[in-house]
Design a protein around this motif. Structure first.
Motif, short mmCIF file in Angstrom:
data_model
loop_
_atom_site.label_atom_id
_atom_site.label_comp_id
_atom_site.label_asym_id
_atom_site.label_seq_id
_atom_site.Cartn_x
_atom_site.Cartn_y
_atom_site.Cartn_z
N GLN A 30 0.83 -1.21 0.00
CA GLN A 30 0.00 0.00 0.00
C GLN A 30 0.87 1.26 0.00
N ARG A 31 2.01 1.20 0.69
CA ARG A 31 2.93 2.35 0.74
C ARG A 31 3.90 2.37 -0.43
N GLU A 71 -0.26 -12.23 -8.26
CA GLU A 71 -1.54 -12.22 -8.99
C GLU A 71 -2.55 -11.29 -8.33
N ILE A 72 -2.60 -11.29 -7.00
CA ILE A 72 -3.53 -10.42 -6.25
C ILE A 72 -3.20 -8.96 -6.51
N PHE A 73 -1.92 -8.61 -6.39
CA PHE A 73 -1.51 -7.21 -6.52
C PHE A 73 -1.61 -6.70 -7.96
N GLN A 74 -1.51 -7.60 -8.92
CA GLN A 74 -1.61 -7.18 -10.33
C GLN A 74 -3.04 -7.15 -10.83
N SER A 75 -3.96 -7.65 -10.03
CA SER A 75 -5.36 -7.67 -10.45
C SER A 75 -5.98 -6.29 -10.37
N GLY A 124 -9.15 -3.66 -9.43
CA GLY A 124 -10.13 -3.61 -8.36
C GLY A 124 -9.67 -2.81 -7.17
N ASP A 125 -10.57 -2.74 -6.20
CA ASP A 125 -10.38 -1.95 -4.98
C ASP A 125 -9.23 -2.50 -4.14
N LEU A 126 -8.41 -1.59 -3.60
CA LEU A 126 -7.26 -1.98 -2.77
C LEU A 126 -7.70 -2.78 -1.55
N ASN A 127 -8.84 -2.41 -0.95
CA ASN A 127 -9.30 -3.10 0.26
C ASN A 127 -9.59 -4.58 0.01
N PHE A 128 -10.13 -4.90 -1.17
CA PHE A 128 -10.37 -6.30 -1.51
C PHE A 128 -9.04 -7.04 -1.71
N LYS A 129 -8.05 -6.35 -2.28
CA LYS A 129 -6.73 -6.97 -2.46
C LYS A 129 -6.10 -7.29 -1.10
N LEU A 130 -6.20 -6.35 -0.16
CA LEU A 130 -5.62 -6.56 1.15
C LEU A 130 -6.32 -7.70 1.89
N ASP A 131 -7.64 -7.83 1.72
CA ASP A 131 -8.36 -8.96 2.31
C ASP A 131 -7.86 -10.28 1.74
N ILE A 138 -4.93 -10.92 0.58
CA ILE A 138 -3.59 -11.18 1.14
C ILE A 138 -3.71 -11.74 2.55
N LYS A 139 -4.56 -11.13 3.38
CA LYS A 139 -4.72 -11.58 4.76
C LYS A 139 -5.22 -13.02 4.85
N ALA A 140 -6.00 -13.44 3.86
CA ALA A 140 -6.62 -14.78 3.89
C ALA A 140 -5.65 -15.90 3.50
N ILE A 141 -4.46 -15.55 3.02
CA ILE A 141 -3.50 -16.57 2.56
C ILE A 141 -3.11 -17.51 3.70
N GLY A 142 -3.01 -16.99 4.93
CA GLY A 142 -2.58 -17.82 6.05
C GLY A 142 -3.52 -18.98 6.33
N GLU A 143 -4.80 -18.68 6.45
CA GLU A 143 -5.80 -19.73 6.70
C GLU A 143 -5.91 -20.68 5.52
#
Length: 451
Positions: free
Chosen positions: A60-61, A99-103, A105-112, A114-119
């Motif tokens: 994001q930064r 793939e997520i970062f190059q897609s 759409g809204d940044l907030n959906f991208k960050l979600d 990314i967060k879901a990769i762990g589970e």
């Protein structure tokens, strides 16, 4: 059928995952398994979800995020190597992040995402490990499991049509391994619940499949009646009602995510908190109703939470001024502030809120508006408050609980700033200064549990 959810400490490394596999094998009714992302292996460790959040913030930064990504991959590499599994799942992580970062759409959906990769990764690893043991198990993505959520990244809510879809999980012959914390919108976008949302997933799935029991495995034998960091070796709670647990969760008990019980409550499914490291321990059962012994201790737990503040307003004949409370709450709403409690008198009104919502700049704006629009005789703000709550359905049928609690504060030489009784049938809340919390809680524990 039982639904079992394993938290971050239960899946932190390969040693813990082996324990999880043993627990799953021990009861053939454990047919649906929900998992968190790997948590801390030791006190100084970092949770995988925290690493993924840091990764997303670096992106994001517009900064490099390769160090965080490498650390996430290393955590999972360690797990699969120790379990003797292939690296197939691990090799996909880096390409998935790109793939997520190059897609679009809204940044907030991208960050979600990314967060879901762990589970998601952990669920695939556990499924592969169970298969290697000859167990008929399969990974199931939340989209295929029927978790349809509202379009609110980082705070999604389950949609009612999900439950009919989730019920179909009963048709699978395999043990299903489902990642917690996230689902998909009707349009197919990945969204997460609020932090700690794997508990929410477990509760939703248990309600959806109409489970006999929802087991929540963590790293404690049971829920304790008070925070063990305040009182050493506190007594365990063997049984709680949903309402009691909800009250305790609100006031600082961290065993359950505050929203997690709602689906199970509505479906009246018993919830059992158990220890992955000691699965034979009785645990704590949470039910819709329990028999209340009028001779027993009316209090089941004592909870406390810091970080509150109050706005105190005094105005002569306030009680006759129609709309006074509405106007005050409208000011808070306009400034994006939610409130927790509003204890009041004839000419006085206090609003209790989370301190983090109001910085000094916003405080100045709110106070100026109150003075200009409500014209009070007096208004001031008090920070550094804590809420201490005693909880128990037995309080309804026993006389003198409030007296006993008030005496405990007196014995501890703690001044009570606020009392809230009556809004809940099962709790009694006190507002005190943060610095006095430990003394107050110890004194309450003494009078209610060490009599």
């Amino acid at each position: 059928m039982k639904v079992a959810k394993f938290g971050g400490s239960s899946v932190a490394d390969a040693v813990q995952l082996k324990k999880v596999a043993t627990i799953i094998q021990a009861d053939e009714q454990r047919r649906v398994i929900i998992v968190s992302a790997p948590g801390k292996r030791h006190a100084d460790d970092v949770k995988v979800t925290d690493l993924l959040i840091e990764l997303g913030e670096s992106y994001q930064r517009k900064q490099k995020y390769h160090a965080e990504l490498a650390e996430v991959i290393a955590r999972f590499h360690s797990i699969v190597d120790d379990l003797g599994l292939s690296n197939q799942v691990i090799t996909k992580i880096e390409s998935h992040v790109t793939e997520i970062f190059q897609s679009d759409g809204d940044l907030n959906f991208k960050l979600d995402a990314i967060k879901a990769i762990g589970e998601d990764t952990l669920a695939q690893i556990l499924s592969e490990y169970l298969q290697s043991l000859g167990i008929n198990a399969r990974y199931l993505n939340p989209k295929d499991a029927g978790l349809i959520l509202s379009e609110q990244p980082g705070g999604a809510q389950i949609l009612e049509e999900s439950f009919a879809e989730i019920y179909r999980l009963r048709e699978y012959e395999e043990i299903l391994i489902i990642p917690g914390f996230f689902g998909y919108t009707s349009a197919g976008k990945l969204v997460t619940f609020s932090r700690g949302g794997s508990d929410i997933t477990g509760s939703i799935v248990a309600a959806g499949v109409k489970a006999e029991l929802y087991e929540n495995f963590t790293d404690v034998d049971s829920v304790y009646c008070v925070n063990p960091s305040i009182v050493k070796n506190p007594k365990e709670i063997t049984a709680l009602t949903y309402k009691e647990m909800r009250e305790l969760s609100y006031a600082g008990f961290s065993v359950f995510h505050a929203e997690a019980l709602i689906p199970a409550v509505r479906a009246e499914i018993p919830v059992c908190i158990k220890n992955t490291n000691n699965p034979d321990a009785l645990g704590t059962i949470i039910v819709s109703k329990k028999e209340v012994d009028i001779q027993a201790n009316p209090v089941v737990g004592i909870a406390s939470d810091n970080g509150f503040m109050s706005i105190y307003i005094s105005k002569y004949l306030m009680n006759r001024e129609v709309g006074f409370g509405r106007k005050l709450l409208q000011i808070l709403e306009d400034e994006g502030i939610s409130y927790e409690h509003t204890p009041s008198g004839i000419d006085d009104l206090s609003v209790i809120m989370r301190e983090e919502q109001m910085d000094e700049q916003k405080e100045e704006i709110v106070l100026e508006r109150i003075k200009a629009e409500l014209k009070p005789d007096q208004v001031h703000v008090e920070r550094g408050l804590a809420l201490v709550m005693i909880v128990g359905e037995g309080m309804q049928s026993q006389v003198g609980t409030a007296y006993t609690a008030a005496k405990a504060f007196k014995d501890a030489n703690v001044n009570i700033e606020m009392i809230n009784q009556g809004s809940s049938e099962v709790s009694l809340m006190f507002g005190i200064k943060e610095k006095a919390v430990n003394d107050a809680v110890k004194s309450l524990y003494q009078v209610f549990f060490n009599k």
